[in-house]
Design a protein around this motif. Structure first.
Motif, PDB file in Angstrom:
ATOM      1  N   ASN A 181       0.946  -1.065  -0.072  1.00 34.20           N
ATOM      2  CA  ASN A 181       0.116   0.093   0.025  1.00 34.20           C
ATOM      3  C   ASN A 181       0.717   1.385   0.009  1.00 34.20           C
ATOM      4  OD1 ASN A 181      -2.672  -0.895  -0.081  1.00 34.20           O
ATOM      5  ND2 ASN A 181      -2.934  -1.173   1.821  1.00 34.20           N
ATOM      6  N   ALA A 183       0.414   6.463  -6.806  1.00 36.81           N
ATOM      7  CA  ALA A 183      -0.733   7.435  -7.015  1.00 36.81           C
ATOM      8  C   ALA A 183      -0.437   8.963  -6.726  1.00 36.81           C
ATOM      9  CB  ALA A 183      -1.778   6.926  -5.976  1.00 36.81           C
ATOM     10  N   ALA A 221      -5.783   6.050  -4.904  1.00 33.91           N
ATOM     11  CA  ALA A 221      -5.237   4.726  -4.758  1.00 33.91           C
ATOM     12  C   ALA A 221      -6.113   3.927  -5.409  1.00 33.91           C
ATOM     13  CB  ALA A 221      -5.176   4.079  -3.341  1.00 33.91           C
ATOM     14  N   HIS A 245       0.359   4.034  -2.934  1.00 33.60           N
ATOM     15  CA  HIS A 245      -0.005   5.349  -2.675  1.00 33.60           C
ATOM     16  C   HIS A 245       1.119   6.357  -3.174  1.00 33.60           C
ATOM     17  CE1 HIS A 245      -3.567   4.770  -0.172  1.00 33.60           C
ATOM     18  NE2 HIS A 245      -3.147   3.600   0.170  1.00 33.60           N
TER      19      HIS A 245
END
Length: 171
Positions: A32, A39, A46, A36
């Motif tokens: 993650n 992104a 996300a 992120h």
């Protein structure tokens, strides 16, 4: 037959399950963070990156409807996501089938190269981790992860609507 819960498991299996859960959460957190970061550098959400992964991983061209089902979003949210991805140059929509109403989603090659470059450290980490395992061990890991993903999808599909939406009962 009912699904086994942690209280049904003997102590060693319970400890193994807890250790597995900790490692899966750790891996999810690390991935993650990378997602992120990507992104943020691309001006995306996300969820947009999840959409890109779904488009990339699809065995055949994905449609907005199938993407909506995969992501569990409303039609409007998927349209907004695809609009952002198209404006950012990551995807293109095409009407390539005989039925001109059918829209297919494609990950743009230049954008794929950008993503590959960004995610190269993640790929390098996976390659390094893989080096410590035999092909047979990796086959078991892949089979386990595929089975776990299938079970999680089944659980999601059968969750009560309120729980699926909020994650809480009666909330």
């Amino acid at each position: 037959m009912h699904a086994r819960t942690e209280s049904d498991l003997p102590a060693p299996a319970d400890a193994d399950l807890r250790a597995l859960a900790v490692q899966l959460r750790r891996m999810n957190g690390e991935i993650n963070r990378v997602v992120h970061g990507f992104a943020a550098t691309q001006g995306l959400h996300a969820t947009d990156v999840q959409a890109l992964a779904a488009i990339l991983d699809a065995e055949e061209p994905l449609t907005p409807g199938r993407l909506r089902e995969h992501l569990g979003l409303t039609s409007g949210a998927v349209t907004a996501c695809l609009d952002r991805l198209e404006r950012a140059g990551h995807v293109r929509r095409s009407r390539e089938s005989a039925d001109r109403r059918v829209v297919h989603l494609h990950y743009v090659n230049d954008a794929q190269r950008t993503a590959r470059a960004f995610f190269r450290p993640l790929a390098a980490a996976a390659t390094e981790a893989r080096a410590g395992f035999t092909d047979a061990e990796l086959a078991v890991v892949v089979r386990f992860l595929a089975t776990l993903n299938d079970e999680l999808a089944t659980a999601r599909d059968h969750a009560p609507a309120e729980t699926a939406r909020t994650g809480l009962k009666g909330a």
